[in-house]
Design a protein around this motif. Structure first.
Motif, PDB file in Angstrom:
ATOM      1  N   VAL A 109     -27.178  61.936  77.869  1.00 32.40           N
ATOM      2  CA  VAL A 109     -26.087  61.001  77.545  1.00 32.40           C
ATOM      3  C   VAL A 109     -26.509  60.067  76.407  1.00 32.40           C
ATOM      4  O   VAL A 109     -25.676  59.642  75.595  1.00 32.40           O
ATOM      5  CB  VAL A 109     -25.637  60.214  78.798  1.00 32.40           C
ATOM      6  N   VAL A 110     -27.809  59.767  76.315  1.00 30.37           N
ATOM      7  CA  VAL A 110     -28.321  58.982  75.180  1.00 30.37           C
ATOM      8  C   VAL A 110     -28.317  59.834  73.918  1.00 30.37           C
ATOM      9  O   VAL A 110     -27.928  59.377  72.831  1.00 30.37           O
ATOM     10  CB  VAL A 110     -29.741  58.461  75.479  1.00 30.37           C
ATOM     11  N   MET A 111     -28.734  61.097  74.052  1.00 30.81           N
ATOM     12  CA  MET A 111     -28.766  62.005  72.903  1.00 30.81           C
ATOM     13  C   MET A 111     -27.385  62.221  72.301  1.00 30.81           C
ATOM     14  O   MET A 111     -27.225  62.225  71.082  1.00 30.81           O
ATOM     15  CB  MET A 111     -29.355  63.351  73.311  1.00 30.81           C
ATOM     16  N   THR A 112     -26.373  62.403  73.164  1.00 31.84           N
ATOM     17  CA  THR A 112     -25.025  62.643  72.632  1.00 31.84           C
ATOM     18  C   THR A 112     -24.504  61.423  71.879  1.00 31.84           C
ATOM     19  O   THR A 112     -23.820  61.563  70.867  1.00 31.84           O
ATOM     20  CB  THR A 112     -24.050  63.033  73.753  1.00 31.84           C
ATOM     21  N   ARG A 113     -24.855  60.229  72.357  1.00 33.14           N
ATOM     22  CA  ARG A 113     -24.450  59.022  71.615  1.00 33.14           C
ATOM     23  C   ARG A 113     -25.132  58.992  70.253  1.00 33.14           C
ATOM     24  O   ARG A 113     -24.513  58.644  69.242  1.00 33.14           O
ATOM     25  CB  ARG A 113     -24.788  57.761  72.415  1.00 33.14           C
ATOM     26  N   MET A 114     -26.422  59.363  70.212  1.00 35.04           N
ATOM     27  CA  MET A 114     -27.148  59.383  68.945  1.00 35.04           C
ATOM     28  C   MET A 114     -26.575  60.438  68.004  1.00 35.04           C
ATOM     29  O   MET A 114     -26.444  60.206  66.798  1.00 35.04           O
ATOM     30  CB  MET A 114     -28.622  59.663  69.207  1.00 35.04           C
ATOM     31  N   ILE A 115     -26.237  61.614  68.552  1.00 32.49           N
ATOM     32  CA  ILE A 115     -25.642  62.673  67.725  1.00 32.49           C
ATOM     33  C   ILE A 115     -24.298  62.207  67.176  1.00 32.49           C
ATOM     34  O   ILE A 115     -23.958  62.469  66.016  1.00 32.49           O
ATOM     35  CB  ILE A 115     -25.489  63.973  68.534  1.00 32.49           C
ATOM     36  N   GLY A 116     -23.526  61.499  68.003  1.00 38.14           N
ATOM     37  CA  GLY A 116     -22.259  60.934  67.529  1.00 38.14           C
ATOM     38  C   GLY A 116     -22.475  59.973  66.375  1.00 38.14           C
ATOM     39  O   GLY A 116     -21.702  59.957  65.404  1.00 38.14           O
ATOM     40  N   MET A 117     -23.535  59.176  66.450  1.00 41.82           N
ATOM     41  CA  MET A 117     -23.850  58.246  65.362  1.00 41.82           C
ATOM     42  C   MET A 117     -24.213  59.000  64.089  1.00 41.82           C
ATOM     43  O   MET A 117     -23.804  58.613  62.990  1.00 41.82           O
ATOM     44  CB  MET A 117     -24.993  57.325  65.796  1.00 41.82           C
ATOM     45  N   ILE A 118     -24.980  60.088  64.241  1.00 41.39           N
ATOM     46  CA  ILE A 118     -25.362  60.896  63.081  1.00 41.39           C
ATOM     47  C   ILE A 118     -24.133  61.504  62.418  1.00 41.39           C
ATOM     48  O   ILE A 118     -23.921  61.386  61.204  1.00 41.39           O
ATOM     49  CB  ILE A 118     -26.336  62.015  63.501  1.00 41.39           C
ATOM     50  N   VAL A 119     -23.304  62.169  63.222  1.00 41.77           N
ATOM     51  CA  VAL A 119     -22.108  62.846  62.696  1.00 41.77           C
ATOM     52  C   VAL A 119     -21.126  61.834  62.125  1.00 41.77           C
ATOM     53  O   VAL A 119     -20.568  62.021  61.032  1.00 41.77           O
ATOM     54  CB  VAL A 119     -21.446  63.690  63.803  1.00 41.77           C
ATOM     55  N   GLY A 120     -20.902  60.739  62.856  1.00 45.07           N
ATOM     56  CA  GLY A 120     -19.943  59.731  62.403  1.00 45.07           C
ATOM     57  C   GLY A 120     -20.325  59.110  61.082  1.00 45.07           C
ATOM     58  O   GLY A 120     -19.503  58.981  60.169  1.00 45.07           O
ATOM     59  N   LEU A 121     -21.604  58.747  60.950  1.00 47.03           N
ATOM     60  CA  LEU A 121     -22.045  58.108  59.713  1.00 47.03           C
ATOM     61  C   LEU A 121     -22.012  59.085  58.544  1.00 47.03           C
ATOM     62  O   LEU A 121     -21.605  58.724  57.427  1.00 47.03           O
ATOM     63  CB  LEU A 121     -23.451  57.542  59.901  1.00 47.03           C
ATOM     64  N   SER A 122     -22.412  60.342  58.783  1.00 49.90           N
ATOM     65  CA  SER A 122     -22.400  61.345  57.707  1.00 49.90           C
ATOM     66  C   SER A 122     -20.986  61.592  57.204  1.00 49.90           C
ATOM     67  O   SER A 122     -20.721  61.576  55.995  1.00 49.90           O
ATOM     68  CB  SER A 122     -23.003  62.660  58.213  1.00 49.90           C
ATOM     69  N   ALA A 123     -20.063  61.834  58.141  1.00 47.07           N
ATOM     70  CA  ALA A 123     -18.697  62.203  57.770  1.00 47.07           C
ATOM     71  C   ALA A 123     -17.945  61.037  57.148  1.00 47.07           C
ATOM     72  O   ALA A 123     -17.309  61.182  56.092  1.00 47.07           O
ATOM     73  CB  ALA A 123     -17.950  62.722  58.998  1.00 47.07           C
ATOM     74  N   LEU A 124     -18.022  59.878  57.773  1.00 41.63           N
ATOM     75  CA  LEU A 124     -17.196  58.756  57.320  1.00 41.63           C
ATOM     76  C   LEU A 124     -17.713  58.131  56.032  1.00 41.63           C
ATOM     77  O   LEU A 124     -16.924  57.660  55.210  1.00 41.63           O
ATOM     78  CB  LEU A 124     -17.096  57.716  58.424  1.00 41.63           C
ATOM     79  N   SER A 125     -19.036  58.114  55.838  1.00 39.49           N
ATOM     80  CA  SER A 125     -19.544  57.578  54.570  1.00 39.49           C
ATOM     81  C   SER A 125     -19.141  58.476  53.417  1.00 39.49           C
ATOM     82  O   SER A 125     -18.751  57.995  52.338  1.00 39.49           O
ATOM     83  CB  SER A 125     -21.068  57.413  54.628  1.00 39.49           C
ATOM     84  N   SER A 126     -19.199  59.792  53.628  1.00 38.66           N
ATOM     85  CA  SER A 126     -18.778  60.730  52.588  1.00 38.66           C
ATOM     86  C   SER A 126     -17.279  60.615  52.326  1.00 38.66           C
ATOM     87  O   SER A 126     -16.835  60.545  51.171  1.00 38.66           O
ATOM     88  CB  SER A 126     -19.136  62.165  52.999  1.00 38.66           C
TER      89      SER A 126
END
Length: 480
Positions: A404-421
């Motif tokens: 559950v911690v990993m999925t939150r971290m993966i969400g942060m990775i995906v969210g920051l990559s997609a939205l910054s671009s």
């Protein structure tokens, strides 16, 4: 000689003292996960990055998140094989080495690579510290020390932006990482003196699974990083997407076939478990928008100092800690679903307020908006963690909690990559008709365009929070 609890008792070493020493390393690893947010505006010009390259600067954060996420399950298993205290020390040494490379970084690329190395050491510390608790505390007395470790992780993350801003206010941003060295060294010496070697277990380590997971996350982030308005970027996005899909496919096939998988995939058959992790993924994607953009907006547009930018975010992160405690009580009274949905609604409301910020926003309105958003994110922590722990068998609780911690971290990775671009693509579309001379001579127009960009980020976060309500509806109620 193998070292165990009885040996420790013979040496009259207090388990509480061992817990305190291990928490030092955990605290600074958690601190360095968020310390960048309060110092990013100062780091960017030193690395020849402008405000028009926010998508590129995001990799300073993404690199750390990828290393941290993969290290948690992989290094935990490595420590079972080679000894908890031994690998804890090696992880601290990796964290120190990464800190040195970050502090010496002559270029952006060097810095990102150093952050990944630093994160591998830092991400390993939490699960290994939990294992050390299992080594030195008896079975019925582990709940409180494990809770203390969780509190140290959240507290370090909450203080990170303020800590980074405070150091940058007085010293150069590189001192954030130099300071890690003496403190980590003291922690290593104390662990060597207090604990000694830990017992080892004969179990397999899924190194290939860790490599496939890291590669899949890196390729996915690179795919989302591309700007779709450029033809060559579209080609790159397709190639990285295919590569990511293949790596994740190989990872799943390996985890299904291997006897000691890095992640036990069968637990996802449980509807409540899967729903909690999907909600955690979306929560992470929304949370990272606040963590990065609140201090960055404050320092680049509103003329705040790094310390003030960190203090603004500190109001949100500290309220998360309060919300986490409240969420635990609400979860016990109302089950998982209600406090989770309430938290996501509150976070959406906070982002709505922030999407209407002007350059003259001030207290008490600003603090109220940050508190509402932070309280919402805090409320979902306990219900999601409890839903995961309660929905799996006893022998699967450790891996469930880490997932559950990993999925939150993966969400942060995906969210920051997609939205910054996406956000920078929007910005470049808005300024497509302007020359460099016009951009340079029209500061008010550029400021307004940049402000609109931050507003778009916050609006996107609203949508992500509201999307998180959908899987939260499938969180089966424990009690009403």
């Amino acid at each position: 000689m193998k070292f165990n609890v009885k040996t420790l008792q013979h040496r009259s070493v207090s388990p509480s003292l061992i817990l305190a020493v291990t928490c030092v390393g955990i605290f600074f690893a958690a601190l360095d996960q968020t310390v960048i947010y309060g110092a990013l505006a100062d780091m960017m010009p030193d690395l020849d990055l402008t405000v028009f390259e926010l998508d590129k600067a995001a990799w300073i954060v993404i690199g750390y998140l990828i290393g941290y996420t993969v290290a948690m399950p992989l290094m935990a298993r490595v420590s079972d094989v080679y000894g908890h205290s031994q690998i804890y020390i090696i992880s601290l040494l990796l964290f120190m080495l990464g800190s040195v490379f970050v502090a010496l970084a002559p270029s952006f690329e060097w810095l990102v690579a150093a952050r990944v190395l630093q994160a591998i050491g830092g991400g390993a510390l939490v699960p290994i510290a939990m294992a050390i608790v299992g080594d030195v505390f008896p079975k019925g007395a582990r709940a409180i020390p494990l809770g203390i470790i969780g509190g140290v992780v959240e507290g370090g993350g909450a203080l990170g932006p303020f800590y980074g801003g405070a150091i940058v206010e007085v010293l150069d941003w590189r001192w954030i990482f130099w300071i890690n060295l003496p403190i980590s060294l003291v922690a290593i010496l104390l662990i060597l003196f207090l604990i000694g070697p830990s017992p080892r277990n004969r179990v397999k380590v899924d190194y290939m699974g860790g490599i496939l997971l890291a590669g899949g996350l890196a390729f996915l982030s690179l795919a989302l990083y591309q700007r779709v308005e450029q033809f060559h970027s579209i080609i790159c996005a397709i190639c990285f997407s295919v590569g990511s899909l293949l790596l994740f496919t190989f990872f799943i096939l390996r985890e299904v076939k291997t006897s000691k998988p890095l992640i036990a995939l069968p637990v996802f058959k449980n509807v409540t478990f899967s729903s909690a992790n999907i909600t955690s993924l979306l929560t992470g994607a929304a949370l990272i928008i606040a963590l990065v953009n609140v201090p960055l907006m404050s320092e680049t547009l509103m003329g705040c100092s790094p310390l003030e930018g960190g203090l603004r975010l500190f109001r949100l992160t500290m309220t998360m800690c309060v919300g986490a405690v409240m969420g635990g009580f609400l979860c016990r009274q109302f089950g998982y679903r209600l406090p989770t949905i309430a938290g996501l609604v509150l976070s959406s409301l906070g982002f709505f307020f922030m999407s209407r910020w002007t350059l003259s926003i001030a207290d008490p309105e600003m603090t109220l908006h940050l508190v509402v958003c932070g309280l919402g994110f805090g409320l979902v922590i306990a219900p999601l963690a409890t839903a995961v722990v309660d929905s799996v068998e006893e022998e699967q609780r450790a891996i469930g909690s880490s997932l559950v911690v990993m999925t939150r971290m993966i969400g942060m990775i995906v969210g920051l990559s997609a939205l910054s671009s996406w956000g920078m693509g929007q910005f470049h579309s808005m300024t497509a008709g302007m020359s460099l001379e016009q951009l340079a001579t029209s500061p008010e127009e550029v400021v307004q365009l940049t402000l609109d960009l931050f507003h778009d980020f916050f609006i996107a976060a609203i949508g992500i929070c509201l999307a998180g309500i959908i899987p939260a509806l499938w969180l089966r109620r424990k009690q009403w």
